[in-house]
Write a protein that holds these residues in place. Sequence first.
Motif, PDB file in Angstrom:
ATOM      1  N   ARG A 109       0.834  -1.215   0.000  1.00  0.00           N
ATOM      2  CA  ARG A 109       0.000   0.000   0.000  1.00  0.00           C
ATOM      3  C   ARG A 109       0.860   1.253   0.000  1.00  0.00           C
ATOM      4  O   ARG A 109       0.616   2.190  -0.771  1.00  0.00           O
ATOM      5  CB  ARG A 109      -0.926  -0.010   1.215  1.00  0.00           C
ATOM      6  CG  ARG A 109      -1.803   1.234   1.321  1.00  0.00           C
ATOM      7  CD  ARG A 109      -2.713   1.156   2.527  1.00  0.00           C
ATOM      8  NE  ARG A 109      -3.636   0.016   2.441  1.00  0.00           N
ATOM      9  CZ  ARG A 109      -4.509  -0.303   3.391  1.00  0.00           C
ATOM     10  NH1 ARG A 109      -4.571   0.412   4.490  1.00  0.00           N
ATOM     11  NH2 ARG A 109      -5.303  -1.333   3.238  1.00  0.00           N
ATOM     12  N   ARG A 110       1.901   1.266   0.851  1.00  0.00           N
ATOM     13  CA  ARG A 110       2.745   2.456   0.919  1.00  0.00           C
ATOM     14  C   ARG A 110       3.529   2.656  -0.378  1.00  0.00           C
ATOM     15  O   ARG A 110       3.698   3.786  -0.855  1.00  0.00           O
ATOM     16  CB  ARG A 110       3.701   2.351   2.107  1.00  0.00           C
ATOM     17  CG  ARG A 110       4.588   3.565   2.274  1.00  0.00           C
ATOM     18  CD  ARG A 110       5.207   3.620   3.646  1.00  0.00           C
ATOM     19  NE  ARG A 110       4.203   3.837   4.673  1.00  0.00           N
ATOM     20  CZ  ARG A 110       4.495   4.039   5.970  1.00  0.00           C
ATOM     21  NH1 ARG A 110       5.742   4.059   6.358  1.00  0.00           N
ATOM     22  NH2 ARG A 110       3.537   4.223   6.845  1.00  0.00           N
ATOM     23  N   MET A 111       4.016   1.564  -0.946  1.00  0.00           N
ATOM     24  CA  MET A 111       4.755   1.691  -2.205  1.00  0.00           C
ATOM     25  C   MET A 111       3.846   2.148  -3.333  1.00  0.00           C
ATOM     26  O   MET A 111       4.242   2.938  -4.195  1.00  0.00           O
ATOM     27  CB  MET A 111       5.416   0.356  -2.555  1.00  0.00           C
ATOM     28  CG  MET A 111       6.549  -0.050  -1.617  1.00  0.00           C
ATOM     29  SD  MET A 111       7.893   1.171  -1.503  1.00  0.00           S
ATOM     30  CE  MET A 111       7.569   1.933   0.112  1.00  0.00           C
ATOM     31  N   ARG A 112       2.612   1.662  -3.349  1.00  0.00           N
ATOM     32  CA  ARG A 112       1.665   2.106  -4.374  1.00  0.00           C
ATOM     33  C   ARG A 112       1.390   3.600  -4.243  1.00  0.00           C
ATOM     34  O   ARG A 112       1.184   4.295  -5.243  1.00  0.00           O
ATOM     35  CB  ARG A 112       0.362   1.317  -4.265  1.00  0.00           C
ATOM     36  CG  ARG A 112       0.496  -0.164  -4.628  1.00  0.00           C
ATOM     37  CD  ARG A 112       0.726  -0.358  -6.119  1.00  0.00           C
ATOM     38  NE  ARG A 112       0.666  -1.764  -6.485  1.00  0.00           N
ATOM     39  CZ  ARG A 112       0.916  -2.231  -7.695  1.00  0.00           C
ATOM     40  NH1 ARG A 112       1.236  -1.413  -8.668  1.00  0.00           N
ATOM     41  NH2 ARG A 112       0.854  -3.527  -7.948  1.00  0.00           N
ATOM     42  N   ARG A 113       1.380   4.098  -3.006  1.00  0.00           N
ATOM     43  CA  ARG A 113       1.142   5.529  -2.801  1.00  0.00           C
ATOM     44  C   ARG A 113       2.294   6.366  -3.370  1.00  0.00           C
ATOM     45  O   ARG A 113       2.127   7.552  -3.650  1.00  0.00           O
ATOM     46  CB  ARG A 113       0.949   5.837  -1.312  1.00  0.00           C
ATOM     47  CG  ARG A 113      -0.402   5.409  -0.767  1.00  0.00           C
ATOM     48  CD  ARG A 113      -0.786   6.242   0.452  1.00  0.00           C
ATOM     49  NE  ARG A 113       0.180   6.134   1.528  1.00  0.00           N
ATOM     50  CZ  ARG A 113       0.077   5.276   2.545  1.00  0.00           C
ATOM     51  NH1 ARG A 113      -0.942   4.435   2.600  1.00  0.00           N
ATOM     52  NH2 ARG A 113       0.989   5.245   3.500  1.00  0.00           N
ATOM     53  N   LEU A 114       3.455   5.744  -3.508  1.00  0.00           N
ATOM     54  CA  LEU A 114       4.604   6.449  -4.069  1.00  0.00           C
ATOM     55  C   LEU A 114       4.547   6.528  -5.590  1.00  0.00           C
ATOM     56  O   LEU A 114       5.378   7.193  -6.209  1.00  0.00           O
ATOM     57  CB  LEU A 114       5.904   5.726  -3.671  1.00  0.00           C
ATOM     58  CG  LEU A 114       6.468   5.999  -2.283  1.00  0.00           C
ATOM     59  CD1 LEU A 114       7.637   5.065  -2.023  1.00  0.00           C
ATOM     60  CD2 LEU A 114       6.904   7.444  -2.141  1.00  0.00           C
ATOM     61  N   THR A 115       3.589   5.814  -6.180  1.00  0.00           N
ATOM     62  CA  THR A 115       3.544   5.710  -7.637  1.00  0.00           C
ATOM     63  C   THR A 115       3.556   7.067  -8.311  1.00  0.00           C
ATOM     64  O   THR A 115       4.297   7.291  -9.284  1.00  0.00           O
ATOM     65  CB  THR A 115       2.305   4.911  -8.071  1.00  0.00           C
ATOM     66  OG1 THR A 115       2.405   3.577  -7.564  1.00  0.00           O
ATOM     67  CG2 THR A 115       2.188   4.862  -9.582  1.00  0.00           C
ATOM     68  N   GLN A 345      11.073  -5.297  -2.516  1.00  0.00           N
ATOM     69  CA  GLN A 345      10.569  -5.816  -3.787  1.00  0.00           C
ATOM     70  C   GLN A 345       9.385  -5.021  -4.325  1.00  0.00           C
ATOM     71  O   GLN A 345       9.268  -4.829  -5.547  1.00  0.00           O
ATOM     72  CB  GLN A 345      10.191  -7.293  -3.646  1.00  0.00           C
ATOM     73  CG  GLN A 345       9.083  -7.590  -2.654  1.00  0.00           C
ATOM     74  CD  GLN A 345       8.794  -9.090  -2.579  1.00  0.00           C
ATOM     75  OE1 GLN A 345       8.237  -9.666  -3.496  1.00  0.00           O
ATOM     76  NE2 GLN A 345       9.190  -9.706  -1.487  1.00  0.00           N
ATOM     77  N   GLN A 346       8.527  -4.528  -3.460  1.00  0.00           N
ATOM     78  CA  GLN A 346       7.374  -3.767  -3.951  1.00  0.00           C
ATOM     79  C   GLN A 346       7.806  -2.429  -4.520  1.00  0.00           C
ATOM     80  O   GLN A 346       7.242  -1.954  -5.524  1.00  0.00           O
ATOM     81  CB  GLN A 346       6.341  -3.575  -2.834  1.00  0.00           C
ATOM     82  CG  GLN A 346       5.809  -4.858  -2.227  1.00  0.00           C
ATOM     83  CD  GLN A 346       5.214  -5.797  -3.264  1.00  0.00           C
ATOM     84  OE1 GLN A 346       4.807  -5.396  -4.358  1.00  0.00           O
ATOM     85  NE2 GLN A 346       5.152  -7.086  -2.943  1.00  0.00           N
ATOM     86  N   LEU A 347       8.806  -1.819  -3.927  1.00  0.00           N
ATOM     87  CA  LEU A 347       9.342  -0.571  -4.476  1.00  0.00           C
ATOM     88  C   LEU A 347       9.937  -0.816  -5.860  1.00  0.00           C
ATOM     89  O   LEU A 347       9.705  -0.039  -6.798  1.00  0.00           O
ATOM     90  CB  LEU A 347      10.405   0.002  -3.537  1.00  0.00           C
ATOM     91  CG  LEU A 347      11.135   1.258  -4.022  1.00  0.00           C
ATOM     92  CD1 LEU A 347      10.165   2.392  -4.270  1.00  0.00           C
ATOM     93  CD2 LEU A 347      12.212   1.664  -3.026  1.00  0.00           C
ATOM     94  N   ALA A 348      10.692  -1.899  -6.001  1.00  0.00           N
ATOM     95  CA  ALA A 348      11.274  -2.230  -7.302  1.00  0.00           C
ATOM     96  C   ALA A 348      10.185  -2.434  -8.346  1.00  0.00           C
ATOM     97  O   ALA A 348      10.311  -1.977  -9.496  1.00  0.00           O
ATOM     98  CB  ALA A 348      12.136  -3.486  -7.180  1.00  0.00           C
TER      99      ALA A 348
END
Length: 397
Positions: A109-115, A345-348
């Motif tokens: 969820r947090r990585m998706r918010r960085l999109t 991995q989610q950030l990548a």
Amino acid sequence: MTPTEAVVLPTGRPTPFDPPAELGELRESRPITRLAYPDGHRGWLVTSHALVREVLADPRFSARSELRHLPVDSGGQAGRPAPPGMFISTDPPVHTRYRHLLTGEFTVRRMRRLTERIEEITRVHLDAMERQGPPADLVAAFTAPIPAVVICELLGVPEQDRERFMAQGTTLMRTDVPQEEKIAAYLAMQAHMKELVLAKRAAPTDDMLSGLTGSDLTDEELANIGFMLLGAGLDTTANMLALGTFALLRNPAQLDVLRSEPDRADQVVEELLRYLSVVPFLVRTALEDVELGGERVSAGETVTISIAAANRDPGRFADPDRLDLLRASGGHVAFGHGVHQCLGQQLARVEMLAGFPALFERFPSLRLAVEPGEVPLRTDMLIYGVHRLPVTWDAGQ
């Protein structure tokens, strides 16, 4: 070759995108085999998907750096205990403590918010490429800066320090650099990170490193965590973006899939991760005698886990040596497996989901500016990829 004869880790690649053919041959005939290490150690090499996952999930195999031997020249990186905070080279419960503190920073969820921010960074670099005009080195102009900016912003590394950190990190990852140069780069990077931690304690800002100053972590632990996350964030995604672009340019039918099937972007990323495996191997050491694949691995023996061979295992993936962006690639081990599975991995994934489609949408005529055989490969690095990717395109298109 007898079943007990030790092999040396194969490194010669038949193409820029395929692992050494000998790994596939071993996987079919001896998925666990004796391996000779450069320091004289005799351990094991595991090449099948099932055995790789088994080792990575088994707590009897340790990730502790002081126990391991590396299948390539270690440059002094093996045989020493991990500094406080360098948790990827520790076991539970030490690993668990650090991992727990960081897991919340890397949720899906947090990585998706960085999109949105990652897409903005991607656009900025594409704009700069377009203004400069063709040709360009895609690594310098696009694939290296994007993950560098993202991880530096997450950690709170000042902009003026980023280029220096990138250069030091590259020195540490090379396998052909003298040991004294690696030590100097490591010490310099550590010193700069410690200065950054002290600055965050004195004046916290809105970033991950500042947030961690509120925990019970010491300055040394924080500096080592920052150092580890920075190194991981700079190198792996940059090489996936570069090598992935190279692979797509050499597979026009698959590039058409990326362009025509935008809803399949997640699937595209997973297949590229499986197919390319830029982290070619991991190592673990047996804490006790373990039966593995019909062999007895004795306590103290290091097992090298071939990620590249596992991700090309026909027992797990049909026609595995073919890049197929319509493939369901779930179950690959590009990010490892078990408790040590890659924290970022989610950030990548978010960075690749932003990078690949945007690049080919902006430059639909993108192509290599040199012959494929002239692209310099990172065979001298622990993380595989390309040193440079010269590309060109039709300006004004």
